[in-house]
Design a protein around this motif. Structure first.
Motif, PDB file in Angstrom:
ATOM      1  N   MET A  59       0.832  -1.192   0.000  1.00  0.00           N
ATOM      2  CA  MET A  59       0.000   0.000   0.000  1.00  0.00           C
ATOM      3  C   MET A  59       0.874   1.252   0.000  1.00  0.00           C
ATOM      4  SD  MET A  59      -3.438  -0.222   2.138  1.00  0.00           S
ATOM      5  CE  MET A  59      -4.794  -1.077   1.384  1.00  0.00           C
ATOM      6  N   SER A  60       0.340   2.330  -0.559  1.00  0.00           N
ATOM      7  CA  SER A  60       1.064   3.584  -0.614  1.00  0.00           C
ATOM      8  C   SER A  60       1.367   4.098   0.783  1.00  0.00           C
ATOM      9  CB  SER A  60       0.229   4.625  -1.371  1.00  0.00           C
ATOM     10  OG  SER A  60       0.758   5.911  -1.171  1.00  0.00           O
ATOM     11  N   HIS A  61       2.535   4.746   0.944  1.00  0.00           N
ATOM     12  CA  HIS A  61       2.899   5.297   2.241  1.00  0.00           C
ATOM     13  C   HIS A  61       2.073   6.525   2.586  1.00  0.00           C
ATOM     14  CE1 HIS A  61       6.296   2.806   3.495  1.00  0.00           C
ATOM     15  NE2 HIS A  61       6.488   2.641   2.214  1.00  0.00           N
ATOM     16  N   SER A  62       1.205   7.006   1.676  1.00  0.00           N
ATOM     17  CA  SER A  62       0.332   8.124   2.034  1.00  0.00           C
ATOM     18  C   SER A  62      -0.761   7.683   2.997  1.00  0.00           C
ATOM     19  CB  SER A  62      -0.307   8.737   0.787  1.00  0.00           C
ATOM     20  OG  SER A  62      -1.118   7.794   0.116  1.00  0.00           O
ATOM     21  N   LEU A  63      -1.093   6.386   3.034  1.00  0.00           N
ATOM     22  CA  LEU A  63      -2.121   5.919   3.958  1.00  0.00           C
ATOM     23  C   LEU A  63      -1.717   6.119   5.411  1.00  0.00           C
ATOM     24  CD1 LEU A  63      -4.822   4.691   4.562  1.00  0.00           C
ATOM     25  CD2 LEU A  63      -3.856   2.423   4.175  1.00  0.00           C
ATOM     26  N   PRO A  64      -0.472   5.784   5.828  1.00  0.00           N
ATOM     27  CA  PRO A  64      -0.100   6.078   7.208  1.00  0.00           C
ATOM     28  C   PRO A  64      -0.264   7.552   7.561  1.00  0.00           C
ATOM     29  CG  PRO A  64       1.475   4.571   6.250  1.00  0.00           C
ATOM     30  CD  PRO A  64       0.556   5.015   5.135  1.00  0.00           C
ATOM     31  N   ARG A  65       0.021   8.465   6.621  1.00  0.00           N
ATOM     32  CA  ARG A  65      -0.159   9.884   6.899  1.00  0.00           C
ATOM     33  C   ARG A  65      -1.629  10.206   7.099  1.00  0.00           C
ATOM     34  NH1 ARG A  65       3.993  10.306   3.015  1.00  0.00           N
ATOM     35  NH2 ARG A  65       2.570  10.863   1.341  1.00  0.00           N
ATOM     36  N   LEU A  66      -2.504   9.565   6.312  1.00  0.00           N
ATOM     37  CA  LEU A  66      -3.942   9.760   6.505  1.00  0.00           C
ATOM     38  C   LEU A  66      -4.373   9.251   7.871  1.00  0.00           C
ATOM     39  CD1 LEU A  66      -5.432   8.723   3.035  1.00  0.00           C
ATOM     40  CD2 LEU A  66      -5.184  11.028   3.943  1.00  0.00           C
ATOM     41  N   LEU A  67      -3.818   8.123   8.295  1.00  0.00           N
ATOM     42  CA  LEU A  67      -4.180   7.575   9.603  1.00  0.00           C
ATOM     43  C   LEU A  67      -3.697   8.475  10.727  1.00  0.00           C
ATOM     44  CD1 LEU A  67      -3.552   3.764   9.124  1.00  0.00           C
ATOM     45  CD2 LEU A  67      -5.705   5.015   9.024  1.00  0.00           C
ATOM     46  N   LEU A  68      -2.514   9.090  10.565  1.00  0.00           N
ATOM     47  CA  LEU A  68      -2.046  10.029  11.568  1.00  0.00           C
ATOM     48  C   LEU A  68      -3.009  11.195  11.683  1.00  0.00           C
ATOM     49  CD1 LEU A  68       0.162  10.912  13.555  1.00  0.00           C
ATOM     50  CD2 LEU A  68       1.248  12.124  11.658  1.00  0.00           C
ATOM     51  N   ALA A  69      -3.486  11.694  10.526  1.00  0.00           N
ATOM     52  CA  ALA A  69      -4.460  12.787  10.549  1.00  0.00           C
ATOM     53  C   ALA A  69      -5.763  12.330  11.189  1.00  0.00           C
ATOM     54  CB  ALA A  69      -4.719  13.292   9.129  1.00  0.00           C
ATOM     55  N   LEU A  70      -6.159  11.093  10.906  1.00  0.00           N
ATOM     56  CA  LEU A  70      -7.388  10.545  11.486  1.00  0.00           C
ATOM     57  C   LEU A  70      -7.286  10.491  13.001  1.00  0.00           C
ATOM     58  CD1 LEU A  70     -10.111   9.053  10.898  1.00  0.00           C
ATOM     59  CD2 LEU A  70      -8.794   6.938  10.896  1.00  0.00           C
ATOM     60  N   GLY A  71      -6.180   9.959  13.489  1.00  0.00           N
ATOM     61  CA  GLY A  71      -5.998   9.899  14.936  1.00  0.00           C
ATOM     62  C   GLY A  71      -5.926  11.281  15.561  1.00  0.00           C
ATOM     63  N   ALA A  72      -5.246  12.201  14.895  1.00  0.00           N
ATOM     64  CA  ALA A  72      -5.149  13.561  15.417  1.00  0.00           C
ATOM     65  C   ALA A  72      -6.508  14.226  15.494  1.00  0.00           C
ATOM     66  CB  ALA A  72      -4.208  14.394  14.552  1.00  0.00           C
ATOM     67  N   SER A  73      -7.347  13.973  14.498  1.00  0.00           N
ATOM     68  CA  SER A  73      -8.673  14.593  14.502  1.00  0.00           C
ATOM     69  C   SER A  73      -9.500  14.082  15.663  1.00  0.00           C
ATOM     70  CB  SER A  73      -9.401  14.335  13.179  1.00  0.00           C
ATOM     71  OG  SER A  73      -9.759  12.973  13.033  1.00  0.00           O
ATOM     72  N   LEU A  74      -9.343  12.789  16.018  1.00  0.00           N
ATOM     73  CA  LEU A  74     -10.070  12.257  17.167  1.00  0.00           C
ATOM     74  C   LEU A  74      -9.585  12.895  18.455  1.00  0.00           C
ATOM     75  CD1 LEU A  74     -10.617   8.445  16.756  1.00  0.00           C
ATOM     76  CD2 LEU A  74     -12.322  10.248  16.920  1.00  0.00           C
ATOM     77  N   LEU A  75      -8.286  13.083  18.561  1.00  0.00           N
ATOM     78  CA  LEU A  75      -7.770  13.620  19.805  1.00  0.00           C
ATOM     79  C   LEU A  75      -7.878  15.128  19.862  1.00  0.00           C
ATOM     80  CD1 LEU A  75      -4.916  11.112  20.281  1.00  0.00           C
ATOM     81  CD2 LEU A  75      -6.865  11.476  21.789  1.00  0.00           C
ATOM     82  N   LEU A  76      -8.196  15.759  18.742  1.00  0.00           N
ATOM     83  CA  LEU A  76      -8.558  17.156  18.814  1.00  0.00           C
ATOM     84  C   LEU A  76     -10.049  17.254  19.024  1.00  0.00           C
ATOM     85  CD1 LEU A  76      -7.001  19.747  18.812  1.00  0.00           C
ATOM     86  CD2 LEU A  76      -7.759  20.135  16.481  1.00  0.00           C
ATOM     87  N   VAL A  77     -10.718  16.122  18.897  1.00  0.00           N
ATOM     88  CA  VAL A  77     -12.117  16.054  19.272  1.00  0.00           C
ATOM     89  C   VAL A  77     -12.197  16.126  20.795  1.00  0.00           C
ATOM     90  CG1 VAL A  77     -14.020  14.443  19.490  1.00  0.00           C
ATOM     91  CG2 VAL A  77     -12.972  14.795  17.293  1.00  0.00           C
ATOM     92  N   SER A  90     -14.309   8.817  13.721  1.00  0.00           N
ATOM     93  CA  SER A  90     -13.911   9.440  12.462  1.00  0.00           C
ATOM     94  C   SER A  90     -13.609   8.349  11.451  1.00  0.00           C
ATOM     95  CB  SER A  90     -12.698  10.360  12.652  1.00  0.00           C
ATOM     96  OG  SER A  90     -11.595   9.640  13.140  1.00  0.00           O
ATOM     97  N   SER A  91     -13.598   8.704  10.180  1.00  0.00           N
ATOM     98  CA  SER A  91     -13.343   7.710   9.135  1.00  0.00           C
ATOM     99  C   SER A  91     -12.746   8.376   7.909  1.00  0.00           C
ATOM    100  CB  SER A  91     -14.634   6.971   8.749  1.00  0.00           C
ATOM    101  OG  SER A  91     -15.569   7.874   8.198  1.00  0.00           O
ATOM    102  N   ILE A  92     -12.025   7.583   7.123  1.00  0.00           N
ATOM    103  CA  ILE A  92     -11.487   8.021   5.844  1.00  0.00           C
ATOM    104  C   ILE A  92     -11.673   6.895   4.837  1.00  0.00           C
ATOM    105  CG2 ILE A  92      -9.759   9.619   6.762  1.00  0.00           C
ATOM    106  CD1 ILE A  92      -7.675   7.408   6.447  1.00  0.00           C
ATOM    107  N   SER A  93     -11.729   7.260   3.567  1.00  0.00           N
ATOM    108  CA  SER A  93     -11.770   6.273   2.475  1.00  0.00           C
ATOM    109  C   SER A  93     -10.504   6.416   1.650  1.00  0.00           C
ATOM    110  CB  SER A  93     -13.013   6.497   1.603  1.00  0.00           C
ATOM    111  OG  SER A  93     -14.190   6.264   2.338  1.00  0.00           O
ATOM    112  N   TYR A  94     -10.077   5.308   1.079  1.00  0.00           N
ATOM    113  CA  TYR A  94      -8.777   5.262   0.406  1.00  0.00           C
ATOM    114  C   TYR A  94      -8.862   4.288  -0.755  1.00  0.00           C
ATOM    115  CZ  TYR A  94      -3.660   4.756   0.023  1.00  0.00           C
ATOM    116  OH  TYR A  94      -2.371   4.742  -0.411  1.00  0.00           O
ATOM    117  N   LYS A  95      -8.207   4.608  -1.877  1.00  0.00           N
ATOM    118  CA  LYS A  95      -8.214   3.720  -3.025  1.00  0.00           C
ATOM    119  C   LYS A  95      -6.826   3.670  -3.641  1.00  0.00           C
ATOM    120  CE  LYS A  95     -10.663   2.756  -7.351  1.00  0.00           C
ATOM    121  NZ  LYS A  95     -11.750   3.207  -8.263  1.00  0.00           N
ATOM    122  N   ALA A  96      -6.341   2.450  -3.910  1.00  0.00           N
ATOM    123  CA  ALA A  96      -5.024   2.265  -4.530  1.00  0.00           C
ATOM    124  C   ALA A  96      -4.969   0.892  -5.173  1.00  0.00           C
ATOM    125  CB  ALA A  96      -3.913   2.399  -3.486  1.00  0.00           C
TER     126      ALA A  96
END
Length: 245
Positions: free
Chosen positions: A1-19, A94-100
């Motif tokens: 999988m593309s290494h951009s997915l881990p960056r998306l997950l970091l943003a996902l986790g950050a958004s929860l903890l800024l929640v 929170s959730s994100i969608s990803y395609k690769a």
């Protein structure tokens, strides 16, 4: 999988903890987490520093705020919703969608936190990350037991770390009091994959789920001011708040 997915997950986790984070609601009977949310429209900026020295800024904005629900937006990534529950508890989703490569994935994160007072006293909560991957038909026939979707689930423990002091990434190096928590992967499971395929998926994707393990520090009136952890390759990541406006 593309290494951009881990960056998306970091943003996902950050958004929860800024929640969990930020705020100023002065009502006497306000939910105990209310003081950790800013007013609607406030944006907090953080800078992520990777092991190779590269940096990336991230902005998270509170887009809706009521007595029972807070919605935040990670700019360019998506939204997270926080529910203020009885007993001073907080639940974030929170959730994100990803395609690769023809594979479609939807990643959902659910986090349950105790009250701020219990977090300070080293109380615990839980979190779950679920990734549902829909595969191309021919690939699915080779590696799945049935259908086209494989589901991967990581279960995490959230443990309070008490209180401490964090230095912000602003020019003044402002020091703020904060509450700490540690998120740790406890289990990882795969559903609907044939045994050989499950072993391969575990080898490839468990590090991705493990990369969501991290330590966070949350300051009253500011939100998540510091996050430390590692990326999918085990390299250090630090996200530190610059400020809110």
């Amino acid at each position: 999988m593309s290494h951009s997915l881990p960056r998306l997950l970091l943003a996902l986790g950050a958004s929860l903890l800024l929640v969990l984070p930020m705020g100023s609601v002065s009502a006497a009977k306000a939910h105990p987490w209310s003081a950790y949310f800013p007013a609607k429209g406030v944006t907090c900026t953080s800078v992520t520093t990777r092991a190779d020295g590269t940096t990336e800024n991230q902005n998270i904005t509170v887009v809706a705020k009521t007595a029972k629900k807070i919605v935040t937006r990670v700019h360019g990534q998506g939204r997270a919703t926080s529910l203020l529950l009885p007993g001073g508890r907080l639940r974030g989703t929170s959730s994100i969608s990803y395609k690769a490569g023809g594979v479609r994935a939807r990643v959902t994160l659910l986090a349950n936190y105790p009250s701020p007072a219990k977090l300070i006293r080293h109380g615990s909560g839980s979190a779950t990350m679920t990734m549902a991957m829909t595969l191309p038909r021919r690939m699915a026939e080779l590696i799945l037991k049935s259908g086209r979707t494989v589901t991967l689930t990581g279960n995490y423990r959230v443990a309070g770390l008490g209180s401490g002091t964090v230095t912000l990434a602003d020019a003044a190096g402002t020091a703020v009091a904060a509450i700490g928590s540690r998120v740790t992967l406890r289990s990882f499971s795969i559903k609907n994959a044939k045994p050989a395929a499950a072993r391969g998926l575990r080898r490839e994707l468990r590090p991705l789920f493990a990369s969501l393990s991290r330590t966070d520090w949350i300051a009253r009136g500011r939100g998540t001011v510091l996050t430390t952890g590692t990326d999918v390759d085990g390299a250090a990541l630090t996200q530190r708040q610059v400020g809110c406006s």
